[in-house]
Motif scaffolding. Structure first.
Motif, PDB file in Angstrom:
ATOM      1  N   LEU A 183      10.408 -47.250 -26.748  1.00 17.26           N
ATOM      2  CA  LEU A 183      11.678 -48.143 -27.228  1.00 17.26           C
ATOM      3  C   LEU A 183      11.590 -49.533 -26.977  1.00 17.26           C
ATOM      4  N   SER A 184      12.037 -50.390 -28.097  1.00 18.48           N
ATOM      5  CA  SER A 184      12.172 -52.003 -27.995  1.00 18.48           C
ATOM      6  C   SER A 184      12.864 -52.566 -26.751  1.00 18.48           C
ATOM      7  N   ALA A 185      12.498 -52.950 -25.636  1.00 18.88           N
ATOM      8  CA  ALA A 185      13.115 -53.277 -24.579  1.00 18.88           C
ATOM      9  C   ALA A 185      12.801 -54.399 -24.096  1.00 18.88           C
ATOM     10  N   LEU A 186      13.987 -55.191 -23.316  1.00 17.96           N
ATOM     11  CA  LEU A 186      13.680 -56.578 -22.451  1.00 17.96           C
ATOM     12  C   LEU A 186      14.521 -56.294 -21.164  1.00 17.96           C
ATOM     13  N   ALA A 187      13.829 -56.622 -20.271  1.00 22.61           N
ATOM     14  CA  ALA A 187      14.618 -56.544 -18.748  1.00 22.61           C
ATOM     15  C   ALA A 187      15.915 -57.621 -18.925  1.00 22.61           C
ATOM     16  N   LEU A 188      16.931 -57.335 -18.523  1.00 20.61           N
ATOM     17  CA  LEU A 188      18.014 -58.433 -18.266  1.00 20.61           C
ATOM     18  C   LEU A 188      17.469 -59.362 -17.105  1.00 20.61           C
ATOM     19  N   GLY A 189      18.227 -60.476 -17.431  1.00 22.32           N
ATOM     20  CA  GLY A 189      17.742 -61.721 -16.318  1.00 22.32           C
ATOM     21  C   GLY A 189      18.228 -61.433 -14.817  1.00 22.32           C
ATOM     22  N   ASN A 190      17.600 -61.809 -13.959  1.00 21.38           N
ATOM     23  CA  ASN A 190      18.154 -61.899 -12.651  1.00 21.38           C
ATOM     24  C   ASN A 190      17.895 -60.545 -12.084  1.00 21.38           C
ATOM     25  N   THR A 191      17.329 -59.570 -12.929  1.00 19.67           N
ATOM     26  CA  THR A 191      16.954 -58.236 -12.375  1.00 19.67           C
ATOM     27  C   THR A 191      15.831 -58.195 -11.438  1.00 19.67           C
ATOM     28  N   LYS A 208       4.937 -57.280 -19.149  1.00 20.09           N
ATOM     29  CA  LYS A 208       5.705 -56.607 -20.264  1.00 20.09           C
ATOM     30  C   LYS A 208       6.683 -55.452 -19.852  1.00 20.09           C
ATOM     31  N   ASP A 209       7.997 -55.456 -20.388  1.00 15.49           N
ATOM     32  CA  ASP A 209       8.901 -54.530 -19.993  1.00 15.49           C
ATOM     33  C   ASP A 209       8.513 -53.374 -20.972  1.00 15.49           C
ATOM     34  N   GLU A 210       8.872 -52.106 -20.360  1.00 13.44           N
ATOM     35  CA  GLU A 210       8.388 -50.822 -21.066  1.00 13.44           C
ATOM     36  C   GLU A 210       9.557 -49.932 -20.936  1.00 13.44           C
ATOM     37  N   VAL A 211       9.916 -49.309 -22.135  1.00 17.21           N
ATOM     38  CA  VAL A 211      10.970 -48.170 -21.894  1.00 17.21           C
ATOM     39  C   VAL A 211      10.403 -47.383 -23.047  1.00 17.21           C
ATOM     40  N   LYS A 212      10.319 -45.769 -22.384  1.00 18.30           N
ATOM     41  CA  LYS A 212       9.676 -44.758 -23.180  1.00 18.30           C
ATOM     42  C   LYS A 212      10.571 -43.460 -22.952  1.00 18.30           C
ATOM     43  N   VAL A 213      10.756 -42.859 -24.123  1.00 15.73           N
ATOM     44  CA  VAL A 213      11.018 -41.526 -24.138  1.00 15.73           C
ATOM     45  C   VAL A 213       9.954 -40.537 -23.963  1.00 15.73           C
ATOM     46  N   LEU A 214      10.007 -39.605 -22.918  1.00 14.68           N
ATOM     47  CA  LEU A 214       8.929 -38.929 -22.519  1.00 14.68           C
ATOM     48  C   LEU A 214       8.625 -37.400 -23.246  1.00 14.68           C
ATOM     49  N   ASN A 215       9.852 -37.050 -23.364  1.00 17.28           N
ATOM     50  CA  ASN A 215       9.851 -35.505 -23.524  1.00 17.28           C
ATOM     51  C   ASN A 215      10.713 -34.942 -24.872  1.00 17.28           C
ATOM     52  N   SER A 216      10.757 -35.848 -25.990  1.00 20.05           N
ATOM     53  CA  SER A 216      11.586 -35.617 -27.062  1.00 20.05           C
ATOM     54  C   SER A 216      11.374 -34.251 -27.809  1.00 20.05           C
ATOM     55  N   ASP A 217      11.918 -33.232 -27.928  1.00 23.71           N
ATOM     56  CA  ASP A 217      11.658 -32.057 -28.638  1.00 23.71           C
ATOM     57  C   ASP A 217      11.098 -32.399 -29.948  1.00 23.71           C
ATOM     58  N   LYS A 218      12.008 -33.494 -30.598  1.00 25.61           N
ATOM     59  CA  LYS A 218      11.619 -33.798 -31.917  1.00 25.61           C
ATOM     60  C   LYS A 218      10.508 -34.500 -32.149  1.00 25.61           C
ATOM     61  N   LEU A 219      10.497 -35.743 -31.312  1.00 27.64           N
ATOM     62  CA  LEU A 219       9.616 -36.773 -31.651  1.00 27.64           C
ATOM     63  C   LEU A 219       8.421 -36.914 -30.594  1.00 27.64           C
ATOM     64  N   ARG A 240      24.242 -56.286 -35.369  1.00 21.19           N
ATOM     65  CA  ARG A 240      23.711 -55.616 -36.582  1.00 21.19           C
ATOM     66  C   ARG A 240      22.514 -54.538 -36.012  1.00 21.19           C
ATOM     67  N   ILE A 241      22.169 -53.667 -37.032  1.00 26.23           N
ATOM     68  CA  ILE A 241      20.963 -52.623 -36.476  1.00 26.23           C
ATOM     69  C   ILE A 241      19.778 -53.235 -36.602  1.00 26.23           C
ATOM     70  N   ASP A 242      18.982 -53.401 -35.637  1.00 26.73           N
ATOM     71  CA  ASP A 242      17.548 -53.958 -35.907  1.00 26.73           C
ATOM     72  C   ASP A 242      16.698 -53.697 -34.578  1.00 26.73           C
ATOM     73  N   ASP A 243      15.531 -54.107 -34.657  1.00 25.73           N
ATOM     74  CA  ASP A 243      14.439 -53.294 -33.587  1.00 25.73           C
ATOM     75  C   ASP A 243      14.523 -54.791 -32.728  1.00 25.73           C
ATOM     76  N   ILE A 244      15.214 -55.590 -32.683  1.00 26.64           N
ATOM     77  CA  ILE A 244      14.922 -56.613 -31.685  1.00 26.64           C
ATOM     78  C   ILE A 244      15.708 -56.650 -30.432  1.00 26.64           C
ATOM     79  N   PRO A 245      15.382 -56.515 -29.126  1.00 28.23           N
ATOM     80  CA  PRO A 245      16.058 -56.384 -27.913  1.00 28.23           C
ATOM     81  C   PRO A 245      16.505 -57.822 -27.353  1.00 28.23           C
TER      82      PRO A 245
END
Ligand code: ZN
Length: 454
Positions: free
Chosen positions: A108-116, A92-103, A196-201
């Motif tokens: 984050l919903s993520a998918l690696a691009l093909g051929n990477t 599974k691909d993973e993207v994470k903000v580590l140190n947001s002062d706010k949150l 559109r704005i949604d949660d699908i990578p």
């Protein structure tokens, strides 16, 4: 009476009407009351599933479509060998903000691009520089050195043809990693290609520059792109963790799948129709492009069901590896040239199984005018837009051999809700819309066959 009977016996097609309008109505009536397109698509999506080139599912799809066309009694069904790249996403691909002062920490919903190439276990951490598309990246220059570049150029919402909006934005996905690597960036995040704005990578193809490092590249959903952008406005030292496991393997032998009904009067003139059999490795490749493949097969099946013998040779083609290499389309054109084949037209459906509203085309003025002269045959079915420029990726390589290239042109408003995502499943396809597309393609093939393009 005797004379009429005799002429009926001598006619090759007892069921032909002399009127194009009546024959086209018969095509639509038959498809809408007894079509096989939807059930065949269900099988491909549910029993086989997604089928990136080089995967076991792609091999199963080759076998399935071959057997399906054989079961319909086409004159010839054969496989055309082609070597294809084999890219595997891995864990599974993973993207994470580590140190947001706010949150704090935010996934984050993520998918690696093909051929990477993936980051591998352990991932990587970096500060993020946001840019608007490739122009923004160019302007940022040295600022991105050692950083993660966040390419956040949206699709233009004002363009009614959403494929135009896609074309305008997709460069950052296709060559964002290559361009960022030149500037010394260590990874890229790309805003998903969606209007559109949604949660699908959305995944998709990208191409490295062989002279620079192959840095990881992942898409994040539009919603999370907006979030990341707003967090970056308040906090410049935001750190992001990313982990992906993509890997390119040795090339694999695969196939284009071809079924043919031989022409009775001009067998050397070929009309090809179809879609691409491979898909991305998420969802079920229903709109992209199971729909186009099943519509292509249906064109020839309808000829069989109606008992029609074409004048020219009709060919249903399932091209392999459109998504991350175009090897199938390229090989098909190469073999056609080598054999001296004469394609008068090639039709591809690769814009989703949505409501057809027209055809796009590339060809000589004369060829395109002929296509447009048939408009009145299509307007009873709400198909009216016959002047759109275009065609299809897989038929593109045939261009210099002179056929008219045609793309089925469905309404494009919902396509980018599904394109290259886990949401592109069978349930996202409407049976009526899919069948109207198959009937429209059959009607066009019928007119090309009867009238030619002269
Ligand atoms: Zn496609």
């Amino acid at each position: 009476m005797k004379k009429i009977l005799l002429s009926l016996i001598l006619l090759p097609n007892l069921v032909w009407s002399q009127s194009h309008e009546e024959n086209i109505k018969l095509i639509f009536d038959t498809e809408l009351s007894n079509g096989h397109t939807y059930e065949n698509l269900r099988y491909l999506c549910k029993e086989i599933g997604n089928r990136i080139s080089g995967s076991p599912q792609a091999a199963a799809a080759v076998e399935y479509t071959k057997q399906l066309m054989e079961s319909y009694g086409f004159d010839t069904v054969y496989l055309q060998p082609v070597m294809v790249p084999k890219w595997v996403r891995g864990k599974k691909d993973e993207v994470k903000v580590l140190n947001s002062d706010k949150l704090g920490s935010v996934e984050l919903s993520a998918l690696a691009l093909g051929n990477t190439e993936g980051t591998g276990t352990g991932g990587l951490v970096g500060e993020v520089v946001e840019v608007k598309g490739l122009d923004g990246l160019k302007a940022a220059g040295d600022l991105v050195k050692g950083k993660i570049v966040f390419l956040n150029g949206p699709m233009d919402p004002t363009l009614v043809n959403t494929f135009q909006a896609y074309s305008g934005a997709v460069g950052q996905r296709g060559s964002g990693a290559a361009e960022a690597a030149k500037l010394g960036a260590k990874a890229v995040l790309v805003r998903s290609m969606s209007n559109r704005i949604d949660d699908i990578p959305h995944t998709g193809n990208q191409r490295y520059n062989p002279d620079y490092p192959k840095i990881p590249a992942l898409a994040i959903s539009t919603q999370d792109s907006e979030l990341l952008s707003s967090l970056l406005k308040d906090q410049k030292d935001l750190k992001v963790y990313l982990e992906s496991h993509g890997k390119m393997h040795e090339e694999v032998l695969s196939y284009n799948v071809i079924g043919e009904i031989r022409g009775s009067e001009r067998p050397d003139e070929i009309i090809a129709v179809g879609g691409h059999l491979d898909s991305w490795d998420v969802g079920e490749g229903a709109h992209d492009d199971g729909a186009g493949c099943m519509q292509g097969i249906e064109v020839l099946r309808l000829y069989r069901e109606l008992g029609w013998k074409p004048k020219r040779t009709l060919r249903a083609v399932m091209w392999m590896n459109e998504e991350n290499g175009l090897r199938g389309g390229t090989e098909y054109a190469r073999v056609a040239k080598e054999k001296g084949e004469n394609h008068i037209a090639a039709i591809e459906s690769d814009s989703g199984g949505f409501l057809p509203i027209g055809f796009s085309s590339t060809g000589t003025d004369k060829q395109r005018q002929k296509l447009q002269s048939w408009k009145s045959y299509f307007t009873p079915y709400n198909i009216w837009k016959l002047d759109v420029p275009g065609g299809g990726a897989d038929i593109g390589p045939l261009r210099d051999q002179g056929p008219l290239l045609v793309g089925l042109h469905p309404d494009s408003q919902r396509y980018f809700m599904y394109h290259h995502t886990a949401a592109d499943v069978f349930e996202a396809v409407d049976q009526r819309e899919l069948e109207l597309g198959a009937a429209a393609m059959t009607a066009l093939v019928y007119l090309l066959d009867r009238e030619g393009l002269e």
